[in-house]
Design a protein around this motif. Sequence first.
Motif, PDB file in Angstrom:
ATOM      1  N   GLU A 150       0.262  -1.197  -0.438  1.00  0.00           N
ATOM      2  CA  GLU A 150      -0.219  -0.015   0.111  1.00  0.00           C
ATOM      3  C   GLU A 150       0.894   1.220  -0.188  1.00  0.00           C
ATOM      4  O   GLU A 150       1.682   0.975   0.792  1.00  0.00           O
ATOM      5  CB  GLU A 150      -0.602  -0.067   1.452  1.00  0.00           C
ATOM      6  N   PRO A 151      -0.303   2.489  -0.887  1.00  0.00           N
ATOM      7  CA  PRO A 151      -1.096   2.058  -1.423  1.00  0.00           C
ATOM      8  C   PRO A 151      -0.979   2.420  -2.652  1.00  0.00           C
ATOM      9  O   PRO A 151       0.578   1.989  -3.151  1.00  0.00           O
ATOM     10  CB  PRO A 151      -1.379   4.023  -1.579  1.00  0.00           C
ATOM     11  N   ALA A 152      -1.431   1.093  -3.001  1.00  0.00           N
ATOM     12  CA  ALA A 152      -1.101   0.213  -4.879  1.00  0.00           C
ATOM     13  C   ALA A 152      -2.931  -0.210  -5.484  1.00  0.00           C
ATOM     14  O   ALA A 152      -3.459  -0.048  -4.869  1.00  0.00           O
ATOM     15  CB  ALA A 152      -0.769  -0.912  -4.143  1.00  0.00           C
ATOM     16  N   LEU A 153      -2.512   0.119  -6.666  1.00  0.00           N
ATOM     17  CA  LEU A 153      -3.623  -0.403  -7.688  1.00  0.00           C
ATOM     18  C   LEU A 153      -3.565  -2.138  -7.670  1.00  0.00           C
ATOM     19  O   LEU A 153      -1.874  -2.634  -7.718  1.00  0.00           O
ATOM     20  CB  LEU A 153      -2.597   0.320  -9.120  1.00  0.00           C
ATOM     21  N   VAL A 154      -4.492  -2.561  -7.789  1.00  0.00           N
ATOM     22  CA  VAL A 154      -4.292  -4.339  -8.145  1.00  0.00           C
ATOM     23  C   VAL A 154      -5.069  -4.346  -8.642  1.00  0.00           C
ATOM     24  O   VAL A 154      -6.317  -4.436  -9.051  1.00  0.00           O
ATOM     25  CB  VAL A 154      -4.960  -4.711  -6.242  1.00  0.00           C
ATOM     26  N   VAL A 155      -4.284  -5.259  -9.669  1.00  0.00           N
ATOM     27  CA  VAL A 155      -5.086  -5.845 -11.663  1.00  0.00           C
ATOM     28  C   VAL A 155      -5.051  -7.081 -11.030  1.00  0.00           C
ATOM     29  O   VAL A 155      -3.561  -8.115 -10.992  1.00  0.00           O
ATOM     30  CB  VAL A 155      -3.915  -5.203 -12.354  1.00  0.00           C
ATOM     31  N   ALA A 156      -6.286  -8.242 -11.935  1.00  0.00           N
ATOM     32  CA  ALA A 156      -6.079  -9.062 -11.366  1.00  0.00           C
ATOM     33  C   ALA A 156      -8.191  -9.282 -12.885  1.00  0.00           C
ATOM     34  O   ALA A 156      -7.592  -8.943 -12.768  1.00  0.00           O
ATOM     35  CB  ALA A 156      -6.294  -9.571 -10.622  1.00  0.00           C
ATOM     36  N   GLY A 157      -7.847 -10.500 -13.272  1.00  0.00           N
ATOM     37  CA  GLY A 157      -9.404 -10.967 -13.603  1.00  0.00           C
ATOM     38  C   GLY A 157     -10.073 -10.728 -13.359  1.00  0.00           C
ATOM     39  O   GLY A 157     -10.398 -10.008 -12.066  1.00  0.00           O
ATOM     40  N   ASN A 158     -11.067 -10.212 -14.050  1.00  0.00           N
ATOM     41  CA  ASN A 158     -12.317  -9.528 -13.568  1.00  0.00           C
ATOM     42  C   ASN A 158     -12.923 -10.230 -12.614  1.00  0.00           C
ATOM     43  O   ASN A 158     -13.617  -9.227 -11.669  1.00  0.00           O
ATOM     44  CB  ASN A 158     -13.025  -8.655 -14.750  1.00  0.00           C
ATOM     45  N   LEU A 159     -12.955 -11.598 -12.520  1.00  0.00           N
ATOM     46  CA  LEU A 159     -13.824 -12.448 -11.144  1.00  0.00           C
ATOM     47  C   LEU A 159     -13.011 -12.078 -10.380  1.00  0.00           C
ATOM     48  O   LEU A 159     -13.873 -12.474  -9.133  1.00  0.00           O
ATOM     49  CB  LEU A 159     -14.029 -14.049 -12.245  1.00  0.00           C
ATOM     50  N   HIS A 160     -11.701 -11.888 -10.366  1.00  0.00           N
ATOM     51  CA  HIS A 160     -11.039 -11.825  -9.114  1.00  0.00           C
ATOM     52  C   HIS A 160     -11.606 -11.088  -8.619  1.00  0.00           C
ATOM     53  O   HIS A 160     -10.818 -10.291  -6.867  1.00  0.00           O
ATOM     54  CB  HIS A 160      -9.521 -12.562  -9.114  1.00  0.00           C
ATOM     55  N   THR A 161     -11.591  -9.508  -8.774  1.00  0.00           N
ATOM     56  CA  THR A 161     -11.577  -8.460  -7.990  1.00  0.00           C
ATOM     57  C   THR A 161     -13.040  -8.131  -7.814  1.00  0.00           C
ATOM     58  O   THR A 161     -12.942  -7.192  -7.394  1.00  0.00           O
ATOM     59  CB  THR A 161     -11.040  -7.582  -8.677  1.00  0.00           C
ATOM     60  N   LEU A 162     -13.852  -8.924  -7.751  1.00  0.00           N
ATOM     61  CA  LEU A 162     -15.260  -8.914  -7.545  1.00  0.00           C
ATOM     62  C   LEU A 162     -15.355  -8.786  -5.445  1.00  0.00           C
ATOM     63  O   LEU A 162     -14.300  -9.673  -5.107  1.00  0.00           O
ATOM     64  CB  LEU A 162     -16.296 -10.047  -7.658  1.00  0.00           C
ATOM     65  N   THR A 163     -16.426  -7.643  -5.388  1.00  0.00           N
ATOM     66  CA  THR A 163     -16.229  -8.049  -3.684  1.00  0.00           C
ATOM     67  C   THR A 163     -17.180  -8.606  -3.044  1.00  0.00           C
ATOM     68  O   THR A 163     -17.309  -8.521  -1.538  1.00  0.00           O
ATOM     69  CB  THR A 163     -15.835  -6.263  -3.100  1.00  0.00           C
ATOM     70  N   SER A 164     -17.477  -9.262  -3.537  1.00  0.00           N
ATOM     71  CA  SER A 164     -18.742 -10.384  -2.311  1.00  0.00           C
ATOM     72  C   SER A 164     -18.761 -12.073  -3.866  1.00  0.00           C
ATOM     73  O   SER A 164     -18.189 -11.724  -4.345  1.00  0.00           O
ATOM     74  CB  SER A 164     -20.120  -9.596  -3.252  1.00  0.00           C
ATOM     75  N   PRO A 165     -19.108 -12.709  -2.847  1.00  0.00           N
ATOM     76  CA  PRO A 165     -19.174 -14.381  -3.748  1.00  0.00           C
ATOM     77  C   PRO A 165     -19.531 -14.282  -4.899  1.00  0.00           C
ATOM     78  O   PRO A 165     -20.982 -13.147  -4.985  1.00  0.00           O
ATOM     79  CB  PRO A 165     -20.013 -14.928  -2.065  1.00  0.00           C
ATOM     80  N   THR A 166     -19.554 -14.917  -5.392  1.00  0.00           N
ATOM     81  CA  THR A 166     -19.647 -15.640  -7.339  1.00  0.00           C
ATOM     82  C   THR A 166     -20.034 -16.450  -6.750  1.00  0.00           C
ATOM     83  O   THR A 166     -20.178 -17.708  -6.382  1.00  0.00           O
ATOM     84  CB  THR A 166     -18.831 -15.293  -8.097  1.00  0.00           C
ATOM     85  N   ASP A 167     -21.139 -17.308  -8.062  1.00  0.00           N
ATOM     86  CA  ASP A 167     -21.130 -18.138  -8.340  1.00  0.00           C
ATOM     87  C   ASP A 167     -19.861 -19.592  -8.237  1.00  0.00           C
ATOM     88  O   ASP A 167     -19.813 -21.109  -7.545  1.00  0.00           O
ATOM     89  CB  ASP A 167     -21.731 -18.991  -9.867  1.00  0.00           C
ATOM     90  N   LEU A 168     -18.381 -19.214  -8.341  1.00  0.00           N
ATOM     91  CA  LEU A 168     -17.710 -19.543  -8.204  1.00  0.00           C
ATOM     92  C   LEU A 168     -17.221 -20.028  -6.884  1.00  0.00           C
ATOM     93  O   LEU A 168     -16.379 -20.957  -7.116  1.00  0.00           O
ATOM     94  CB  LEU A 168     -16.102 -19.093  -9.361  1.00  0.00           C
ATOM     95  N   GLY A 169     -17.414 -18.697  -6.191  1.00  0.00           N
ATOM     96  CA  GLY A 169     -16.766 -18.409  -4.923  1.00  0.00           C
ATOM     97  C   GLY A 169     -16.787 -17.547  -4.256  1.00  0.00           C
ATOM     98  O   GLY A 169     -17.320 -16.742  -4.737  1.00  0.00           O
ATOM     99  N   LEU A 170     -15.605 -17.657  -3.667  1.00  0.00           N
ATOM    100  CA  LEU A 170     -15.321 -16.252  -2.564  1.00  0.00           C
ATOM    101  C   LEU A 170     -14.445 -15.928  -3.582  1.00  0.00           C
ATOM    102  O   LEU A 170     -13.197 -16.332  -2.956  1.00  0.00           O
ATOM    103  CB  LEU A 170     -14.935 -16.805  -1.491  1.00  0.00           C
TER     104      LEU A 170
END
Length: 241
Positions: A150-170
């Motif tokens: 920190e402080p940093a920009l964190v870049v990943a695939g768009n499913l990994h950066t979601l901030t709530s659970p998904t059908d794939l998991g957490l």
Amino acid sequence: MPGVDTVDGLLLAVAEFDPDAYELPVEAAALDRARRSIDACGLLLLGEVHGVRENPLVILGLMRLLGLTSLALEWPEELKPQLDRYLTDGTGLDHPLWWSGDGRVTAGHLAVLRAVPGLRVTLFDGCAPAGDWSQRDALMAQRLLAAHAEPALVVAGNLHTLTSPTDLGLPMGACLAGSRPSLESVRIDYGRGSFYNLEPRHIRGQPAKAGLGVGEDGLVVGLPEFTEATVPHLPHSRLTP
């Protein structure tokens, strides 16, 4: 230009990539939210579709707008010594992990990384396969927090950066938000264009409003049109450690 299969070809593509070819349009309200995320918890997430040429231009645009010199990437942590060599003297790109062809690493990323003075880079993906999708994301979140980037920009695939659970998991983003509730995630909204992930692929989405703004589900960077990145890619048979 599709995948490239030689170090010389990759270096040529890096040299031809202009980091200043794109200026990120921005709405004041969206920029304020992004800044509050950095100020409150030290991190801002950016979710991408791997293999898009414009992705690193968006990364650079956000870092410049926010005055950041720390960047965290969903790249294998084993590549950090090779990345340091590359940033120092332009070598180190012969490691097999650069050449998987999945679009996370592109010529544009390598050009942009050398365009940020005093850049600090954290790589937070593991080298060994994790047990399942959620476990991998939990481990990525742990590595990121342990790096104290920190402080940093964190870049990943768009499913990994979601901030709530998904059908794939957490996802990683949800793991981070559990301890940092002020965390914001920016989604790149792709309109129409091509990308490279193991092979050329296409998206024919709805036209997106260009630049950083506030969407119905949070912060978004719109790319109405986008193009295929130059991606280092060798056949699996040639990827020998």
